[in-house]
Each structure stands twice: as C-alpha cells, then as structure tokens.
Design a protein around this motif. Sequence first.
Motif, PDB file in Angstrom:
ATOM      1  N   UNK A  43       0.839  -1.198   0.000  1.00  0.00           N
ATOM      2  CA  UNK A  43       0.000   0.000   0.000  1.00  0.00           C
ATOM      3  C   UNK A  43       0.874   1.248   0.000  1.00  0.00           C
ATOM      4  N   UNK A  44       0.241   2.367  -0.314  1.00  0.00           N
ATOM      5  CA  UNK A  44       0.926   3.647  -0.179  1.00  0.00           C
ATOM      6  C   UNK A  44       0.817   4.111   1.272  1.00  0.00           C
ATOM      7  N   UNK A  45       1.276   5.326   1.562  1.00  0.00           N
ATOM      8  CA  UNK A  45       1.289   5.839   2.936  1.00  0.00           C
ATOM      9  C   UNK A  45      -0.119   6.037   3.499  1.00  0.00           C
ATOM     10  N   UNK A  46      -1.130   6.088   2.642  1.00  0.00           N
ATOM     11  CA  UNK A  46      -2.516   6.233   3.093  1.00  0.00           C
ATOM     12  C   UNK A  46      -3.242   4.892   3.148  1.00  0.00           C
ATOM     13  N   UNK A  47      -2.510   3.821   2.989  1.00  0.00           N
ATOM     14  CA  UNK A  47      -3.035   2.451   3.017  1.00  0.00           C
ATOM     15  C   UNK A  47      -3.968   2.142   1.844  1.00  0.00           C
ATOM     16  N   UNK A  48      -3.743   2.825   0.715  1.00  0.00           N
ATOM     17  CA  UNK A  48      -4.440   2.475  -0.519  1.00  0.00           C
ATOM     18  C   UNK A  48      -3.640   1.366  -1.197  1.00  0.00           C
ATOM     19  N   UNK A  49      -4.317   0.328  -1.628  1.00  0.00           N
ATOM     20  CA  UNK A  49      -3.651  -0.872  -2.138  1.00  0.00           C
ATOM     21  C   UNK A  49      -2.997  -0.595  -3.489  1.00  0.00           C
ATOM     22  N   UNK A  50      -1.703  -0.975  -3.580  1.00  0.00           N
ATOM     23  CA  UNK A  50      -0.911  -0.791  -4.792  1.00  0.00           C
ATOM     24  C   UNK A  50      -0.748  -2.123  -5.523  1.00  0.00           C
ATOM     25  N   UNK A  51      -0.470  -3.184  -4.758  1.00  0.00           N
ATOM     26  CA  UNK A  51      -0.292  -4.494  -5.390  1.00  0.00           C
ATOM     27  C   UNK A  51      -0.984  -5.570  -4.564  1.00  0.00           C
ATOM     28  N   UNK A  52      -1.342  -6.654  -5.265  1.00  0.00           N
ATOM     29  CA  UNK A  52      -2.201  -7.708  -4.706  1.00  0.00           C
ATOM     30  C   UNK A  52      -1.865  -8.984  -5.460  1.00  0.00           C
ATOM     31  N   UNK A  53      -1.230  -9.971  -4.818  1.00  0.00           N
ATOM     32  CA  UNK A  53      -0.808 -11.165  -5.555  1.00  0.00           C
ATOM     33  C   UNK A  53      -1.934 -12.197  -5.669  1.00  0.00           C
ATOM     34  N   UNK A  54      -1.651 -13.294  -6.367  1.00  0.00           N
ATOM     35  CA  UNK A  54      -2.662 -14.339  -6.600  1.00  0.00           C
ATOM     36  C   UNK A  54      -3.141 -14.982  -5.294  1.00  0.00           C
ATOM     37  N   UNK A  55      -2.237 -15.153  -4.324  1.00  0.00           N
ATOM     38  CA  UNK A  55      -2.645 -15.724  -3.030  1.00  0.00           C
ATOM     39  C   UNK A  55      -3.630 -14.797  -2.325  1.00  0.00           C
ATOM     40  N   UNK A  56      -3.432 -13.493  -2.446  1.00  0.00           N
ATOM     41  CA  UNK A  56      -4.379 -12.537  -1.857  1.00  0.00           C
ATOM     42  C   UNK A  56      -5.747 -12.697  -2.522  1.00  0.00           C
ATOM     43  N   UNK A  57      -5.754 -12.922  -3.828  1.00  0.00           N
ATOM     44  CA  UNK A  57      -7.022 -13.152  -4.528  1.00  0.00           C
ATOM     45  C   UNK A  57      -7.733 -14.382  -3.967  1.00  0.00           C
TER      46      UNK A  57
END
Length: 174
Positions: A43-57
């Motif tokens: 995430x960025x400093x505001x906790x907005x998601x930047x990346x999300x891997x296949x396991x997270x899916x």
Amino acid sequence: VYKLPTGEIIAVYNDLTERKKAEENIQYQAMLVENVSDAIISTDQNFNIISWNKAAEMIYQWKAEEIIGKNVSDTIWLEDPRDNINELLLEFTQKRFWKGEEIQQRKDGTKINILSSVSAFKDNKEKIKFVAINHDITNRKKAEQKLKYTLKFEKLISHFLANLINSPYELLDD
C-alpha cells in the motif's frame, strides 16, 4: 558499426550482461511473489492498495483489478483481537514493523483469522510504502478451538467419573 568517409570503421560495443542479470533477477522475484501461498499486499502511505498477488485473490476473494486503489480499511481490515487499535498503531509507528494475529474479512463478509507481518519502507522517491505478508490461519484456529472444547469436555467427564467412583451411593440416596 559506423563507416567513416575515410574508410575507417568505428564499432561500438555495449556489454549487456549485468543488465540481463538484473532483468532475470526482477523476473524471478516477481515469479516468487505470484507463486507463494501467502497474500502479499503493498500500500501507499494512506493504506491504498498498490499491489495484490494471486494468493491474496484466493484468500480474500477479491481480484487484483477490483481492489487495487481501494483503501485497506474499506475492504479487508476488520478487527484486532487485542481490541486496542491505538496500541497496535503506536507499536507499528515506533518499530516500523508489526507482526500478529488479526481477524479480517473476505469479499463475501466471512471473517478469517490472519497471521500478518507488516513492514514500512521508503521507495526510491522517498515515499513511505507498506507491505503486508498475510497467512490464513483460520483452519488452525478452528482446530485449536476444537481441541480446547475436547479437553474441557474430557476434564468434565473425568471429574464426573471420579466423583461417581469415590461416592457411588450418594447418587442412590435421592
């Protein structure tokens, strides 16, 4: 290769070995992130998601394209078992690292137990980013609860049998 009007030839040679190795290393690391069984979320400093891997899916049931750009608190974060989020934030702010158990939620609202490890770092532009590696421990927690219940039940039966053996006639006096 350049040919000059005088007939001389100039050749320019670039050794791409180091660049090729760096590209291969980046590809290897990207492959690791995509193929581990733990959710890796940045995430960025505001906790907005930047990346999300296949396991997270798989764990959270959100596709990357659905969740990237959204705030973590609006999507997966639910509660800290310690019931004191301020304590957690203070610890994280001081150490720039936190590891512990959380109760989070999937896209469908199902609560899951997560063992989370979160780190803060600065990117090459000196902006603060966060990365979390989350492991779903829901099945382990269910097994622990079942074991606790079984042990409590065995203790109760054992206590009952011990009382029955030690004073068998008390039950017949009624």
